[in-house]
Scaffold this motif. Structure first.
Motif, PDB file in Angstrom:
ATOM      1  N   ARG A  42      36.739  43.032  30.438  1.00  0.00           N
ATOM      2  CA  ARG A  42      36.313  43.018  32.066  1.00  0.00           C
ATOM      3  C   ARG A  42      37.207  43.729  32.606  1.00  0.00           C
ATOM      4  NH1 ARG A  42      35.583  37.384  35.518  1.00  0.00           N
ATOM      5  NH2 ARG A  42      37.807  37.244  36.112  1.00  0.00           N
ATOM      6  N   GLU A  43      38.669  43.511  32.489  1.00  0.00           N
ATOM      7  CA  GLU A  43      39.629  44.042  33.399  1.00  0.00           C
ATOM      8  C   GLU A  43      40.582  45.737  33.778  1.00  0.00           C
ATOM      9  OE1 GLU A  43      40.016  42.919  36.085  1.00  0.00           O
ATOM     10  OE2 GLU A  43      39.383  40.865  35.268  1.00  0.00           O
ATOM     11  N   PRO A 131      31.506  51.157  34.106  1.00  0.00           N
ATOM     12  CA  PRO A 131      32.662  51.412  35.501  1.00  0.00           C
ATOM     13  C   PRO A 131      32.029  50.802  36.640  1.00  0.00           C
ATOM     14  CG  PRO A 131      34.094  52.699  34.397  1.00  0.00           C
ATOM     15  CD  PRO A 131      32.179  52.617  33.567  1.00  0.00           C
ATOM     16  N   LYS A 134      30.232  47.719  37.337  1.00  0.00           N
ATOM     17  CA  LYS A 134      31.108  46.744  37.179  1.00  0.00           C
ATOM     18  C   LYS A 134      32.181  46.360  38.670  1.00  0.00           C
ATOM     19  CE  LYS A 134      32.629  45.945  33.391  1.00  0.00           C
ATOM     20  NZ  LYS A 134      33.312  46.132  31.840  1.00  0.00           N
ATOM     21  N   ALA A 135      32.296  47.590  39.330  1.00  0.00           N
ATOM     22  CA  ALA A 135      32.532  47.693  40.561  1.00  0.00           C
ATOM     23  C   ALA A 135      32.053  47.042  41.675  1.00  0.00           C
ATOM     24  CB  ALA A 135      33.154  49.070  41.278  1.00  0.00           C
ATOM     25  N   ARG A 138      31.465  43.365  41.621  1.00  0.00           N
ATOM     26  CA  ARG A 138      33.309  42.890  41.636  1.00  0.00           C
ATOM     27  C   ARG A 138      33.479  43.170  43.036  1.00  0.00           C
ATOM     28  NH1 ARG A 138      36.644  42.200  37.272  1.00  0.00           N
ATOM     29  NH2 ARG A 138      37.946  41.128  38.677  1.00  0.00           N
ATOM     30  N   ILE A 139      32.839  43.756  43.563  1.00  0.00           N
ATOM     31  CA  ILE A 139      32.553  43.968  45.157  1.00  0.00           C
ATOM     32  C   ILE A 139      32.578  43.048  46.408  1.00  0.00           C
ATOM     33  CG2 ILE A 139      32.491  45.082  47.832  1.00  0.00           C
ATOM     34  CD1 ILE A 139      33.590  47.437  45.793  1.00  0.00           C
ATOM     35  N   GLY A 261      39.880  44.843  46.848  1.00  0.00           N
ATOM     36  CA  GLY A 261      39.724  45.629  46.031  1.00  0.00           C
ATOM     37  C   GLY A 261      39.315  47.144  46.162  1.00  0.00           C
ATOM     38  N   GLU A 263      40.989  48.773  44.017  1.00  0.00           N
ATOM     39  CA  GLU A 263      40.700  49.072  41.773  1.00  0.00           C
ATOM     40  C   GLU A 263      39.124  49.160  42.238  1.00  0.00           C
ATOM     41  OE1 GLU A 263      41.524  46.141  39.206  1.00  0.00           O
ATOM     42  OE2 GLU A 263      40.524  47.147  38.149  1.00  0.00           O
ATOM     43  N   TYR A 264      38.488  48.668  42.465  1.00  0.00           N
ATOM     44  CA  TYR A 264      37.276  48.559  42.530  1.00  0.00           C
ATOM     45  C   TYR A 264      37.144  49.835  43.323  1.00  0.00           C
ATOM     46  CZ  TYR A 264      37.659  44.317  41.374  1.00  0.00           C
ATOM     47  OH  TYR A 264      38.665  42.780  40.456  1.00  0.00           O
ATOM     48  N   THR A 267      37.229  53.327  41.918  1.00  0.00           N
ATOM     49  CA  THR A 267      36.352  53.179  40.297  1.00  0.00           C
ATOM     50  C   THR A 267      35.122  54.096  41.107  1.00  0.00           C
ATOM     51  OG1 THR A 267      37.485  51.575  39.332  1.00  0.00           O
ATOM     52  CG2 THR A 267      34.682  52.110  39.231  1.00  0.00           C
ATOM     53  N   LEU A 268      34.920  53.232  43.027  1.00  0.00           N
ATOM     54  CA  LEU A 268      33.685  54.318  42.646  1.00  0.00           C
ATOM     55  C   LEU A 268      33.595  55.279  43.245  1.00  0.00           C
ATOM     56  CD1 LEU A 268      31.935  50.407  44.346  1.00  0.00           C
ATOM     57  CD2 LEU A 268      31.116  52.027  42.482  1.00  0.00           C
TER      58      LEU A 268
END
Lengths: 432, 432
Positions: A42-43, A131, A134-135, A138-139, A261, A263-264, A267-268
Motif C-alpha cells: 500500500r505504501e 497509483p 490510490k492517491a 487516500r486524499i 497529503g 505524497e498523494y 503522485t497526482l
C-alpha cells in the motif's frame, strides 16, 4: 501477523536485519545471473534481488514462476543499495505465494496502457492498484478526517439520521421509491428536515456525513444518483455566520490535504493552491449582470444554468458565494428577507467549475413555514412530523449541505465525479 | 451571532460583565418581588433574576408572559451568586422571544412525568431536550469520534461503499427491494463484499461506518431495520489478529467515554467499568457445553439462541469471544480450517447481554470461495463482480462488523436499542 514492515518502513540503516514484506508482484525482471522482483504494497515499492550464484534454487524457481500481480510474502535480509527504491534491497530467504494472479490481467495497472473510465470501474479492484486511483482515495480519507476534526472543534455534534423516510424532503427532486414492509417509503434525498428537528431539540450545532439518493435521470460528469453530503445545522446563527464556518472549513480541508497529503498530491502531479479567505460574495443580481454582460439571456428569477455558472466562474476565478437568491427558486425552508420577501437569506458556494454547497438561514416561524410549503405546491399535512417541531420552541437557525465528491473533484482538478467514488451509482451503473 | 456564551462558559469571576445567552425557558418562578427565569441551553442552565424594584417593566412583562420551552435570548450583567447554577445569575437588560412555544407541550421534558418510549419517539424533538436523551447522543458522538481515532491510528483508511446494490450479500437475511430506474435493486445489508474488493485493490486496511438495511420482521429490543455498522477489513492478518484489534478498540472507546464523557455519564447516573484485556476466548464447543450444563438442549451445529447467549453471558460475566464456529452456520466467506473443515476461523464478540460483532478470516482462494457459495445454495454467477477480484491477486484477509447501537446500549446499560438511535426504523415505525 505475517508482515513485519511496509516497504516504506524499511530503511538502509536496517542493513543486515531480517524483515517480512507482503504485497503484489509488481514487476519481475530476470537478467540470468540476477533476478529482480519488485513488490508493491500500500505504501510503496521494494526491490527483492536474487543472485543466481547464492540463492536457494527453490526460492529462485518460485520467483521465476510468479505471474504479475500475484500476492507474495517475502522474508529476507535488508541490504543497503543506493540504486533501489528507498535505498535498500531485500535478499530473500523465502518467498511464499499467498494469492496467485491469473493471466492475462483484466486491466493494465502500470499506467502504461490507458483504460477508459467504464472499463476501470468494471474492474475497480484492479484500477485501485494504480497509483493515481490510490492517491485519490487516500486524499478522500484525509478530507473526511479533516472535515470531522474541524466541525468537532467548532462544537458540532455528529448525528446519523434515517435514509428510509416516509416523506419527500423538498419536492422537486426525483426520489427512489421503495416498499417498507407494507408501506410506501423513499430513500432520503437530504437530511434537511431531520437536522432541523435537532435544532428544536436543543442540539445547537449538528453535522452529518452520509449518503443521499436522487433518482434524477441526467447523466453528466458532476452528478451521481447516490452521493455523500456533508450537512450542518446551527442555532442562533444567521446565513452569514454559517457562510464563514463553511469557507473556513474549505480552507482547513485544503490546508490539511496540502500538509498531510503531499505524497498523494505528488503522485497526482499537482500542487494545491489554498483559497484565500474570505471568499468573494456576490448577490444573485450581480450574478445576473455578469451573465447578461457576457451576452447570455437570463430573466430575473431564473436559476443559473451550467453555462451561466461557467461564465461567472471564469469572471471571478476563485471560490465565491452567491447570496440573496429569488425566494421562488429556493426550497420552502429558506428564510425570505422581511423587508423584501422576493429574495431570501440563501446562498450557494461556488467553485469556478460548479456549485459545491447550498445553504440558508431557515424559516423558524411555524406559520410562515406552513404557508411557504403550501406556496410551493406541497401538501403541508404530509410534513406534520416536521412542522410540529416549530410549534414548541424553535430557535432561529441556519445551515448548509456540501457535496463531498464535488469538493474533492474540484480540489484535485478531476473532470469526472465517478473518479472520486469507489463504486459509483449512476443512471446506467449499479455494479460493482 | 446572537449568543456570546453558553451557560456553562460564564463564571462567577466574570461578575459585572455583559453577556448574551440563548436557550429555552426551562422554568419561570414568579415570587412577586423577584422573578426567576431558568434558561436551558445545550450545555446547562443559567439563572436570570429579575428584581421587581429595579427591573425595566417591559423586560419583566416579557418574562411574566413567557410560556415554558419558548426560545429566548437574554442579554444581562453577570452577578456572582453562590446559590445559582454555576455560581452566577444574570440581571437582564433585555429578553427577546425568538421562538414561542404553544401550551400545552406535547410531552414533559423535566423528567417529572414519565412518558413511554413510543410517545417520546413520536415527538423526539421534545424528548431530546431531556438531559438523559441528550447525554446518550453526546456519548454517541464521542463513540463515533473514538472509533475513528483508533482506526485511523491503526492505519485503517475510511471508505464509503454504495447502499444501492444489485446483489444480495449473504443470502439468508431479508432485503428491502427497490427499483433503480428500470432495474431491480436492493438496499445493502452489509458492506462485506465491497470491503473485500478493497483488499484485492491493495488498500490493506479499510473501515466503513454506515447504514445497513435488513428487512427482518422481528420486533425485539435489540433489532432495527436500519442500523449503523462499523466495518473493518485487513490484509495479511488472520482472525486472531483482528480480534486483538477489536478488543483494543472496545477498550479504547470505553476509556474515552469514561474520560471525556464524565458529565454525560453522571447525567445517566452511571459509572463506566472499563473491560479488562484480553477478553476471554471460548470455543463454540465450550459454549455448547455451558449451555448443556445449564440444562438447555442444543445440538452441535445449531446457532446459539438468545436464551443460550444469556446463559453463557451469565457464566462468563464480561465481554468474551466465541471462536471456531461450525462452518455451516457461518456465511460462505468464513474460512474453514484446513485440517478440520467442519469448523471455521470465525468469531463472535459477545457482551454478556448480546452479540456485538461477527468476524472471520475470509476465504481468499477463488476456487474454494466459489464452491462455498454454491454449497450454501446461492447462485455463484450472481457474485461475478465479487468473485473476479479473487482471481488476480487476492491476499489473505480478515475483518469484522460491529453494531454501533449495540456497542452503545450495552456500554450504557440501556434496555431498548431505540433509545440510542435518533429516529429509529423498525417494523412499525417509519416516522419521524
Amino acid at each position: 501477523m505475517i508482515r513485519t514492515h511496509y516497504s516504506t518502513q524499511i530503511t538502509p540503516e536496517m542493513d543486515g536485519s531480517s524483515v517480512t514484506i507482503c504485497g503484489w508482484a509488481h514487476e519481475i525482471r530476470d537478467l540470468g545471473g540476477i533476478t529482480f522482483l519488485i513488490v508493491r504494497d500500500r505504501e510503496g515499492l521494494a526491490q527483492v534481488t536474487l543472485f543466481k550464484k547464492t540463492i536457494d534454487k527453490n526460492v529462485l524457481d518460485i520467483v521465476r514462476g510468479l505471474s504479475r500481480e500475484s500476492v507474495v510474502a517475502v522474508t529476507g535480509q535488508v541490504k543497503k543499495e543506493a540504486k533501489a527504491p528507498n535505498g535498500y534491497e531485500l535478499v530473500p530467504m523465502s518467498v511464499t505465494v499467498l494469492g496467485k494472479a491469473e493471466s492475462p490481467l483484466p486491466m493494465d495497472t502500470t499506467g502504461k496502457v490507458d483504460a477508459d473510465l467504464d472499463t476501470r470501474l468494471d474492474v475497480r479492484f484492479m484500477d485501485m492498484r494504480r497509483p493515481g486511483t490510490k492517491a485519490i482515495f487516500r486524499i478522500r480519507h484525509l478530507v473526511l478526517k479533516s472535515v470531522r476534526e474541524f466541525l468537532d472543534r467548532e462544537g458540532f455534534i455528529e448525528i446519523i439520521t434515517p435514509k428510509i423516510v416516509a416523506t419527500a424532503t423538498e419536492g422537486g427532486t426525483a426520489l427512489f421509491p421503495m416498499t417498507y414492509f407494507e408501506r410506501e417509503a423513499f430513500l432520503n434525498q437530504s437530511p434537511q428536515l431531520f437536522k432541523q428537528l435537532m435544532m428544536s431539540g436543543g442540539f445547537d450545532r449538528v453535522f452529518e456525513i452520509g449518503p443521499i439518493f436522487r433518482a434524477e435521470e441526467h447523466d453528466t460528469r458532476k452528478h451521481l444518483n447516490e452521493a455523500i453530503s456533508i450537512d450542518t445545522e446551527a442555532s442562533f446563527l444567521d446565513h452569514e455566520d454559517v457562510m464563514v464556518i463553511l469557507e473556513n472549513l474549505i480552507v482547513y480541508v485544503y490546508s490539511n490535504v496540502a500538509e498531510r497529503g503531499t505524497e498523494y498530491l505528488k503522485t497526482l502531479g499537482m500542487e494545491l493552491k489554498i483559497p484565500d479567505l474570505p471568499f468573494k460574495r456576490i448577490t444573485y443580481d450581480e450574478a445576473v449582470d455578469i451573465v447578461r454582460d457576457s451576452g447570455e439571456q437570463i430573466e430575473w428569477g431564473d436559476d443559473l444554468t451550467t453555462e451561466s455558472e461557467h461564465t461567472i466562474g471564469k469572471t471571478i476565478g476563485e471560490h465565491y458565494f452567491i447570496v440573496d437568491w429569488p425566494t421562488k427558486i429556493k426550497p420552502f425552508y429558506a428564510l425570505p428577507y422581511e423587508n423584501k420577501p422576493e429574495i431570501c437569506r440563501a446562498f450557494d458556494l461556488m467553485h469556478p467549475r460548479m456549485e459545491l454547497s447550498s445553504g440558508a438561514q431557515r424559516v423558524h416561524s411555524y406559520e410562515l413555514l406552513r404557508s411557504r410549503i403550501e406556496e410551493q405546491g406541497l401538501y403541508a399535512d404530509g410534513f406534520d412530523f416536521y412542522l410540529k417541531a416549530f410549534r414548541y420552541g424553535m430557535p432561529p437557525h441556519s445551515g448548509w449541505g456540501l457535496g463531498l465528491e464535488r469538493l474533492i473533484m474540484t480540489m484535485l482538478g478531476i473532470e469526472n465525479i465517478r473518479e472520486v467514488v469507489l463504486f459509483p451509482r449512476d443512471r446506467r451503473r449499479l455494479s460493482p
